[in-house]
Design an enzyme around this catalytic site. Sequence first.
Site, PDB file in Angstrom:
ATOM      1  N   ASP A 156     106.112  -4.301  60.385  1.00 37.57           N
ATOM      2  CA  ASP A 156     106.154  -5.873  60.435  1.00 37.57           C
ATOM      3  C   ASP A 156     107.402  -6.168  60.985  1.00 37.57           C
ATOM      4  O   ASP A 156     108.298  -5.806  61.830  1.00 37.57           O
ATOM      5  CB  ASP A 156     106.567  -6.395  58.830  1.00 37.57           C
ATOM      6  N   ASP A 456     107.614  -4.622  53.686  1.00 34.67           N
ATOM      7  CA  ASP A 456     108.341  -4.107  52.333  1.00 34.67           C
ATOM      8  C   ASP A 456     107.542  -5.569  51.455  1.00 34.67           C
ATOM      9  O   ASP A 456     108.467  -5.350  50.153  1.00 34.67           O
ATOM     10  CB  ASP A 456     110.059  -5.043  53.075  1.00 34.67           C
ATOM     11  N   ASP A 460     101.800  -5.327  51.018  1.00 31.96           N
ATOM     12  CA  ASP A 460     101.457  -4.418  52.016  1.00 31.96           C
ATOM     13  C   ASP A 460     100.697  -3.098  51.503  1.00 31.96           C
ATOM     14  O   ASP A 460     100.897  -2.024  52.269  1.00 31.96           O
ATOM     15  CB  ASP A 460     102.872  -4.280  52.938  1.00 31.96           C
TER      16      ASP A 460
END
Length: 757
Positions: A156, A456, A460
């Site tokens: 990410d 995070d 996810d």
Amino acid sequence: MFLKLSKAFTFMVTGVGINTEWGLLMASISEDNGEETPLQVRLNGVATFIGIVGLTVALLVLVVLLVRYFTGHTKNLDGSPQFKAGKTKPSTAVNGAVKILTVAVTIVVVAVPEGLPLAVTLTLAYSMRKMMRDKALVRRLSACETMGSATTICSDKTGTLTLNQMTVVEAYSGGGKMDLPDSKSQLPPILSSLLIEGIAQNTTGSVFVPEGGGDPEISGSPTEKAIIGWAIKLGMNFNAVRSESSVIHVFPFNSEKKKGGVALQLSDSEAHIHWKGAAEIVLDSCTKYVDASGNTVPLDQDKMSFYKKAIEDMACSSLRCVSIAYRTYDMDKVPADEQQLAQWMIPQDDLVLLAIIGIKDPCRPVGNALKQVRMVTGDNPQTAKAIALECGILNSEEDAVEPNVIEGKVFREYTDSEREEIAEKISVMGRSSPNDKLLLVQALKRRGHVVAVTGDGTNDAPALHEADIGLSMGIQGTEVAKESSDIIILDDNFASVVKVVRWGRSVYANIQKFIQFQLTVNVAALVINVVSAMSSGEVPLNAVQLLWVNLIMDTLGALALATEPPTDHLMARSPVGRREPLITNIMWRNLLVQAAYQVTVLLILNFRGKSILGLQRETPQRAIEVNNTLIFNAFVLCQIFNEFNARKPDEFNIFKGISKNHLFIGIIGITLVLQVIIVEFVGKFTSTVKLNWKQWLISIVIGFIGWPLAALAKLIPVPKTPLHKFFTNMCNRRAKSPSKSRSKSPSMSPAKSPSHQ
């Protein structure tokens, strides 16, 4: 089922446990897919291969020695057969057969790589301890080596590739661009009031003002903190604004819709609905805007184009773009019934644009670590592209085209086979949902990649669980993300991810070093004993000696080579991936050269050693004992010297960095001291005799020659293609050779002949 908590609120329970979204999420990440790590698959193959070879050789030696023994071909020192049919006592025959069986069993013990699990565990545990110092908490031991095999990392953006220090640096409001984004004087009072109202109420953040003054402390997500901080500079009193209206209904920020809203009651008849989210998505729902005079005017085509161009420019400057809009609403249209209110969809059309802001999150300085990284983010593709160019994921604007840069909704519309093809090319995925990230991971795994994922958020978790190696963020990461991951990056820094890769490659390299060292000993010991057994019926290395060699090879060798620290040289290599063999062509070259040398020298000593060493004057028994002791001593010293070669399989300087590895030096010293003790002082137990200084010098020279020989071997070129693929390709080429067609077409000119080409 209804739960009435107070007169004001009644909640309806529609599902519990596995029937809730949370339950489904936890069920998906708690499932064990039972997959072995790439290294485990390779190790199983190597261990099986070595075991089969060792068992085959042991059976061969057993059969040969038994046949020679019971047919009278095995002689005593005086030349008489050890076994005579009808004359040798049964107990003597049994003892002879047991000795032969002991030798065969010992060969199996030496051949089977029982030290391999020890070497793997030691290097994993050592790396795990060291990685903790580099801000990486390993939750699953095998994750250390899996990261070293990673061929791609799906990361990410926010907080991982960037510093997670967001601030508003550009703002468009009142129909134009603000010269100073935090200047209240540039905004009309009504616009400023509406902005502050929307930011204060439509947020998950909060503001704490210390007693006695001081800077306010803002909590919440990085984006929320940046927007609230901007509003405070515009004059927002957070708590006072929130007290001026009451929340009717909330539509939380949704990763699919990329926006969140709130409905506020201002009076008995008036309500305000505020929306905030991805700039282009919220802008598409706007039909009006507030101009510089504070008037609400229609959003015509020219103004819409102006704002879209502003969003594109900010995105190209790597800014995260957020639009803030509102609309008025009649309280009479708000559902009065609590059940209907719970199901009410807040109106999201006919909005009035208040502002579009650009939030900057500086890129982390991560050097050249991003060549195998794919950015997966919910941001605008233009913003993601700009960050990717800044970080080095994309090299130039020419790379920033589809499919290198793709939107999540486009990717998810492909079929499974199409996603596999496209996944190889994707460097940046913008406007992606958590499911898009999961689909990308699955596609890459099906293509044979070893996939690492950083994340995070709770959303996810499926991708973190599905990946070969999941890395969660220790600061911003949720508990669910951490539970789904294999490694927790304690400082949320991509540089720490690079260190994890470095340690992972070190683990893999150390295991390869140990295997090269072990196989060299295996091959040399087995060939020496097999050739000797078949030719003379005796083996120069007895059971106790082979067990000592096995101890050097397995336990002490594992300790010495498993603790080699990582070097920058490892990061220059390409990732090994899922299908590359554990034993590389370089390793085969090194071990075959060393094994061939050791076998040649020691067999010469076995058959001609007595004459070479001048032992003719000694008694036959003494000559054999001295010769076999010298063979054993030279063989052990060859392994001690070769342990240095195993440190650097593909480098000429085998002593580089050795002063930092105190354990390696200590183990070499201990092994050498123990070898001297065994030869000189415990001869009865090991069937050895004392050697004089000349014989010790010969043993040392034989071992020392392994060093220059290893350097010369590294000059021998090896094909980059693994051996099994190399021979397969050669066979395929021969199968496709047009020799028949050439014989049928003698007029083919040499210039066009495939063989000539």
